[in-house]
Design a protein around this motif. Structure first.
Motif, short mmCIF file in Angstrom:
data_model
loop_
_atom_site.label_atom_id
_atom_site.label_comp_id
_atom_site.label_asym_id
_atom_site.label_seq_id
_atom_site.Cartn_x
_atom_site.Cartn_y
_atom_site.Cartn_z
N THR A 214 0.82 -1.21 0.00
CA THR A 214 0.00 0.00 0.00
C THR A 214 0.86 1.27 0.00
OG1 THR A 214 -1.49 -1.35 1.29
CG2 THR A 214 -2.10 0.96 1.02
N GLU A 281 -12.44 -3.44 -1.05
CA GLU A 281 -11.34 -2.57 -0.60
C GLU A 281 -10.36 -2.34 -1.75
OE1 GLU A 281 -9.52 -0.11 1.89
OE2 GLU A 281 -11.41 -1.14 2.36
N LYS A 284 -11.83 -0.09 -4.18
CA LYS A 284 -11.87 1.29 -3.66
C LYS A 284 -10.55 2.02 -3.92
CE LYS A 284 -12.55 2.99 0.72
NZ LYS A 284 -12.89 2.67 2.12
#
Ligand code: ADP
Length: 423
Positions: A214, A281, A284
């Motif tokens: 991430t 997720e 998103k």
């Protein structure tokens, strides 16, 4: 059933089988020792019979006790009786030892009209569990009393004697069997601990790579923005960050994917999971970054919970890989769609792009290890040709299927199918 349990079952069967075989050998051994014992006793009885045939010091003493004549010895009758019992016992013991039967015994000397002449102290009338061997005495002694005369040997603890004869076999086989069991249990334990260690290490690697992805993705997006909005002077620096971020991302992917690609055991750890939250997720992140990335991203989720038996990290990584490819191999029109739905006990995840597409002859090959479409580099996209191979392996490890439909210049659709859990 896992391989470990198969090993344990085979090992248990082998040990039980070996124990049964050992027990059978042991029984044969006991029988043989019994036969040998009978032979030794028969020989001893014969020797005793021969030894008592003639008149000598012993038979004369025993004869005096039998006929209750103490005159020759200057002793009381009781003493002659005791001495006879003792010397006869000693004589019998000597014969037994000579014939290789060294064990405790008792005896009695009697006539067929049930006159009891001599009896050693250990003689028992209760014959339960005892072995009695009578032998007829001939010669001097019976002629003294003019009766049929017998000596009967009585043995207690014959089983213990027979077992002691087999000690050279039973003790080593028990020791060796125990050693085998200990060593194999130790190997199983080491195997179990090692497996646990591998699992923990794999979980740690999965976690770590997931956590690293991430921030690396965000740095990538941020540098892209800087590239566009930063000053000319900043450009070389931004360029450097960007190239390093690409390298770092490549390394992270490799760490996670290598275990699967090299078919290492225990890399995939499946659990019953509900994939919808993770997929949403993931979608998103792409939706939020769509403007920065310059893409149109659209995700559709049909149906409620998606319960599957899966290693969530790897499923996420595989789908992320497909999404990245869709972005990487899109030219001007960066239009990516993600469609998730359930049908016939299966979960379908489709990633569609309007990118450069793949030639028909390459469609099958793109899943091969290290395969890259030859003009793939035209678009200045670097890669190792491992991404789709990894995706295919993950799907197979989850008993799923992957399909690719593609047309050059029009785009590609990767359709992934996973079996849903029956709940
Ligand atoms: P890499 O991207 O590192 O080259 P992959 O295994 O992910 O390795 O892909 C293999 C090849 O398949 C790529 O080189 C590319 O040419 C082609 N490819 C993969 N995904 C797509 C896509 N969405 N559209 C067009 N071509 C693709």
């Amino acid at each position: 059933m896992s391989v470990r349990y198969i090993y344990i079952v085979i090992f248990s069967i082998a040990i039980v089988g070996l124990s049964i075989v050992q027990y059978q050998y042991f029984r044969i051994g006991v029988n043989l020792a019994g036969v040998q014992f009978d032979e030794k006793i028969a020989e001893s009885l014969e020797a005793i019979k021969q030894g008592l045939l003639q008149k000598d010091e012993l038979t004369f003493l025993v004869g005096s006790a039998m006929t209750k004549q103490s005159g020759n010895f200057n002793l009381g009758l009781d003493s002659i009786q005791d001495a006879s019992t003792y010397f006869l016992e000693d004589f019998i013991r000597g014969k037994l030892i000579q014939n290789g039967a060294k064990l405790d015994f008792a005896y009695k000397l009697y006539a067929t009209d049930s006159t009891l002449y001599l009896q050693s102290s250990g003689y028992s009338l209760d014959t339960n569990g005892l072995l009695n061997f009578p032998v007829e005495i001939e010669g001097y002694l019976p002629s003294l009393v003019n009766k049929d005369l017998f000596i009967e040997l009585q043995f207690q603890n014959v089983n213990r004697y027979l077992l002691s004869q087999l000690n050279g076999l039973t003790i080593p086989s028990i020791i060796f069997l125990t050693l085998i069991i200990i060593v194999i249990l130790w190997v199983f334990r080491a195997f179990y601990l090692q497996n646990n260690l591998i699992t923990t290490t794999n979980e740690f690697i999965n976690n770590l790579t997931h956590e690293l992805k991430t921030p690396v993705f965000s740095i990538g997006v941020a540098t892209k923005i800087l590239e566009e909005k930063g000053t000319e002077a900043q450009r070389p620096l931004v360029e450097m960050i960007r190239s390093q971020v690409v390298k770092l991302k490549g390394q992270i992917d490799k760490v996670l994917e290598l275990g699967v690609i090299e078919e290492k055991k225990g890399v995939i750890k499946k659990k019953e999971v509900e994939l919808k939250p993770m997929l949403m997720e993931l979608a998103k992140v792409y939706e939020q970054q769509a403007d920065f990335l310059g893409i149109t991203f659209n995700a559709v989720f049909k149906g409620d919970e998606y319960w599957v038996s899966a290693d969530q990290y790897h499923i996420e990584n595989a789908i992320n890989g497909l999404l990245e490819n869709a972005y990487k191999y899109s030219d001007k029109v960066k239009n990516i769609r993600m469609l998730v739905f359930k049908s016939d006990d299966h979960l379908y995840i489709e990633i569609e792009d309007k990118g450069i597409g793949i030639k028909e002859q390459d469609v099958k090959k793109v899943f091969d290890k290290y395969y890259r479409v030859s003009d793939g580099d035209k678009h200045n996209v670097k890669g190792y040709g491992l991404g789709l191979h990894y995706v295919k392996r993950i799907v197979h490890l989850h008993k799923g299927r992957i399909r690719l439909t593609s047309k050059v210049g029009e785009g590609s659709t990767f359709s992934l199918r996973l079996p849903l859990l029956k709940r």
